[in-house]
Design an enzyme around this catalytic site. Sequence first.
Site, short mmCIF file in Angstrom:
data_model
loop_
_atom_site.label_atom_id
_atom_site.label_comp_id
_atom_site.label_asym_id
_atom_site.label_seq_id
_atom_site.Cartn_x
_atom_site.Cartn_y
_atom_site.Cartn_z
N HIS A 9 -24.44 29.76 76.65
CA HIS A 9 -24.62 31.35 76.53
C HIS A 9 -24.55 32.38 77.75
O HIS A 9 -23.83 33.13 77.62
CB HIS A 9 -26.17 31.36 75.85
CG HIS A 9 -26.42 32.96 75.88
ND1 HIS A 9 -26.58 33.63 74.70
CD2 HIS A 9 -27.08 33.95 77.06
CE1 HIS A 9 -27.17 34.79 74.79
NE2 HIS A 9 -27.29 35.03 76.05
N GLU A 53 -21.28 34.78 78.53
CA GLU A 53 -21.33 36.24 78.94
C GLU A 53 -20.67 36.87 79.71
O GLU A 53 -20.11 37.82 80.06
CB GLU A 53 -22.77 36.35 78.85
CG GLU A 53 -23.34 37.87 78.99
CD GLU A 53 -22.96 39.10 78.04
OE1 GLU A 53 -22.58 40.08 78.05
OE2 GLU A 53 -22.96 38.41 76.80
N LYS A 74 -16.99 36.63 78.90
CA LYS A 74 -16.63 37.79 78.27
C LYS A 74 -16.46 39.02 78.91
O LYS A 74 -15.51 39.96 78.70
CB LYS A 74 -17.58 37.86 77.10
CG LYS A 74 -17.56 38.91 76.03
CD LYS A 74 -18.76 39.29 75.46
CE LYS A 74 -19.90 39.89 76.17
NZ LYS A 74 -21.06 40.30 75.42
N ASN A 75 -17.44 39.35 79.84
CA ASN A 75 -17.24 40.69 80.72
C ASN A 75 -16.21 40.82 81.39
O ASN A 75 -15.39 41.77 81.45
CB ASN A 75 -18.66 40.64 81.43
CG ASN A 75 -19.87 40.96 80.61
OD1 ASN A 75 -19.75 41.26 79.40
ND2 ASN A 75 -21.08 41.00 81.32
#
Length: 402
Positions: free
Chosen positions: A269, A273, A276-277
Amino acid sequence: MSAAPAAANRLKRVAGGAQRLLKNAFEPSAAENSHKEPFSRELAKEIDHFARQRRTSVSLKDILTHFSKDTADLKKQLVVSAEFLRNELPVRLAHRIAELENLPYGLSGKPQVAKVQSWYTKSFQDLRSFPAVKDAADDENFTTLLQDIHHRHRNVVPVMAMGIAALKRDLPAGMSMDRLYDVHEFLDSFYMSRIGIRMLIGQHIELHRPPRENYIGMISTNCSPVQVAEDAIQDARAICMRQYGHAPDVTVYGDPNFTFAYVPSHLNHMVFELVKNSLRAQNDHYEDADVESPPVRVIVAEGNEDITIKVSDEGGGISRTGVSKIWTYLYTTATSPLELLDQAGEGEDTPAALAGYGYGLPISRLYARYFGGDMQVIPMEGYGTDAYLHLNRLGNTQEPLP
């Protein structure tokens, strides 16, 4: 805000919320919103009683030490674990129910927040009505109840996000979410508590499933951060491809054979994140450029106490004044997908989005801190951003119960 004042404020909200529950139970007409279900006098008293009790924190090491691989012993340990959860979870849920009753800026009156409170209340009642767990048969029935609770709470984050979005729309002109420190303080404590509750429930449920090699419940005793990072990267690039039609390459540096005890789903997770950013930042930064986007770099470093994962991009970075905003809830520069949830309904699952909720980084940092780690983001405006994920290698840090 420092930890001590934040904890004091939270205790005040819990105590005040318990008093409001008792008042509304005695005086149903005092309820502020017709969409909120009134609490019976007995239920309000019971929630108040449990909200005054102390919670018991655990560490990753505690969980690994408690459960053995011997099947006979495991069954006995699961009965002990089930009885612990039967007593512990109502305390944790009561704290949240009371706090949800006493939030600032009228947040408690939002229908979405009332919905979340109703889920917590139903789970509290289910647990309190379950008899003592004395044997394996009782444990099996209790585990079925935990599965129902786990499923009931699956959409807490997006539904709460809708409530916060409604609050944001109601704010006076000129007032921004990042100025509502007490709301962010509440959300940090609420989501940290949720991580703990779902960890305890998920661990117990997973221990009843067919055993997996090198796993104790949700915890992998041989978790490879490089392998988990590569899996998270693959997922992040797939979503980036779906949204943009292309995705920058990602290069991973680190020893794939290095392992330690951790929860792979938590690690996935957090890395997902951050990557992805970075993918989104580089796609946006190089959208109109004549040069190809360089690869995002993920570096895994092994320390004696910490494992550090660094995610570096060349996506243009952000200003120093903007750094504090990335840790606030509902701060995002992307189009919000909350409307999708509003259209699908509160009980439905919604498709994953590359960005837009404004919850990714704050909640990822809570996941890191849950087992004694942390997360930092250091931007270089005009060039890119370095994000550092620190993980406690020793597993000896107790839950930071809010």
